[in-house]
Design a protein around this motif. Structure first.
Motif, PDB file in Angstrom:
ATOM      1  N   MET A   1       0.811  -1.191   0.000  1.00  0.00           N
ATOM      2  CA  MET A   1       0.000   0.000   0.000  1.00  0.00           C
ATOM      3  C   MET A   1       0.854   1.254   0.000  1.00  0.00           C
ATOM      4  O   MET A   1       0.520   2.244  -0.631  1.00  0.00           O
ATOM      5  CB  MET A   1      -0.918  -0.004   1.230  1.00  0.00           C
ATOM      6  N   LEU A   2       1.953   1.237   0.691  1.00  0.00           N
ATOM      7  CA  LEU A   2       2.808   2.408   0.846  1.00  0.00           C
ATOM      8  C   LEU A   2       3.348   2.919  -0.487  1.00  0.00           C
ATOM      9  O   LEU A   2       3.526   4.117  -0.665  1.00  0.00           O
ATOM     10  CB  LEU A   2       3.955   2.088   1.804  1.00  0.00           C
ATOM     11  N   VAL A  11       1.053  12.453   6.251  1.00  0.00           N
ATOM     12  CA  VAL A  11       0.246  11.520   7.024  1.00  0.00           C
ATOM     13  C   VAL A  11      -0.389  12.286   8.182  1.00  0.00           C
ATOM     14  O   VAL A  11      -1.557  12.128   8.491  1.00  0.00           O
ATOM     15  CB  VAL A  11       1.105  10.345   7.543  1.00  0.00           C
ATOM     16  N   ASN A  63      -6.265   8.834   4.132  1.00  0.00           N
ATOM     17  CA  ASN A  63      -6.016   7.786   3.140  1.00  0.00           C
ATOM     18  C   ASN A  63      -5.045   6.742   3.669  1.00  0.00           C
ATOM     19  O   ASN A  63      -5.041   5.612   3.213  1.00  0.00           O
ATOM     20  CB  ASN A  63      -5.469   8.395   1.856  1.00  0.00           C
ATOM     21  N   ILE A  64      -4.217   7.143   4.617  1.00  0.00           N
ATOM     22  CA  ILE A  64      -3.254   6.238   5.241  1.00  0.00           C
ATOM     23  C   ILE A  64      -2.954   6.797   6.632  1.00  0.00           C
ATOM     24  O   ILE A  64      -3.038   7.997   6.849  1.00  0.00           O
ATOM     25  CB  ILE A  64      -1.974   6.090   4.389  1.00  0.00           C
ATOM     26  N   ASP A  68      -0.279   2.378   9.865  1.00  0.00           N
ATOM     27  CA  ASP A  68      -0.097   1.634   8.610  1.00  0.00           C
ATOM     28  C   ASP A  68       1.307   1.831   8.052  1.00  0.00           C
ATOM     29  O   ASP A  68       1.967   0.864   7.641  1.00  0.00           O
ATOM     30  CB  ASP A  68      -1.110   2.087   7.555  1.00  0.00           C
ATOM     31  N   VAL A  69       1.757   3.092   8.009  1.00  0.00           N
ATOM     32  CA  VAL A  69       3.087   3.407   7.474  1.00  0.00           C
ATOM     33  C   VAL A  69       4.150   2.726   8.323  1.00  0.00           C
ATOM     34  O   VAL A  69       5.054   2.061   7.808  1.00  0.00           O
ATOM     35  CB  VAL A  69       3.327   4.927   7.414  1.00  0.00           C
TER      36      VAL A  69
END
Length: 76
Positions: A1-2, A11, A63-64, A68-69
């Protein structure tokens, strides 16, 4: 995804913390958890909506998220 996000993608909009800032914190400063990330970059210390989807109570969803990151960088 990244890989779908530019390294300059913010972010954390409150403090202008980018994907690149988070990657740098993990790779060069030993960040291994959200708490470490907050201590190093201050991401997620203002409104906190950017930390994880479960905490995103903003009108416009992210969106992120930092979680997650961080997970993608740590787990490859």
């Amino acid at each position: 995804m990244l890989e779908s996000f530019d390294k300059n993608y913010e972010v954390c909009n409150c403090l202008k913390v980018t994907v690149d800032d988070i990657e740098n914190a993990v790779l060069n400063h030993g960040v291994k958890s959200l708490r470490d990330l907050q201590d190093k970059t201050h991401a997620g210390t203002e409104c906190r909506h950017c930390l994880m989807v479960e905490g995103d109570f903003g009108k416009v969803k992210k969106n992120i998220y930092c979680k997650d990151v961080l997970g993608e960088i740590i787990n490859g």
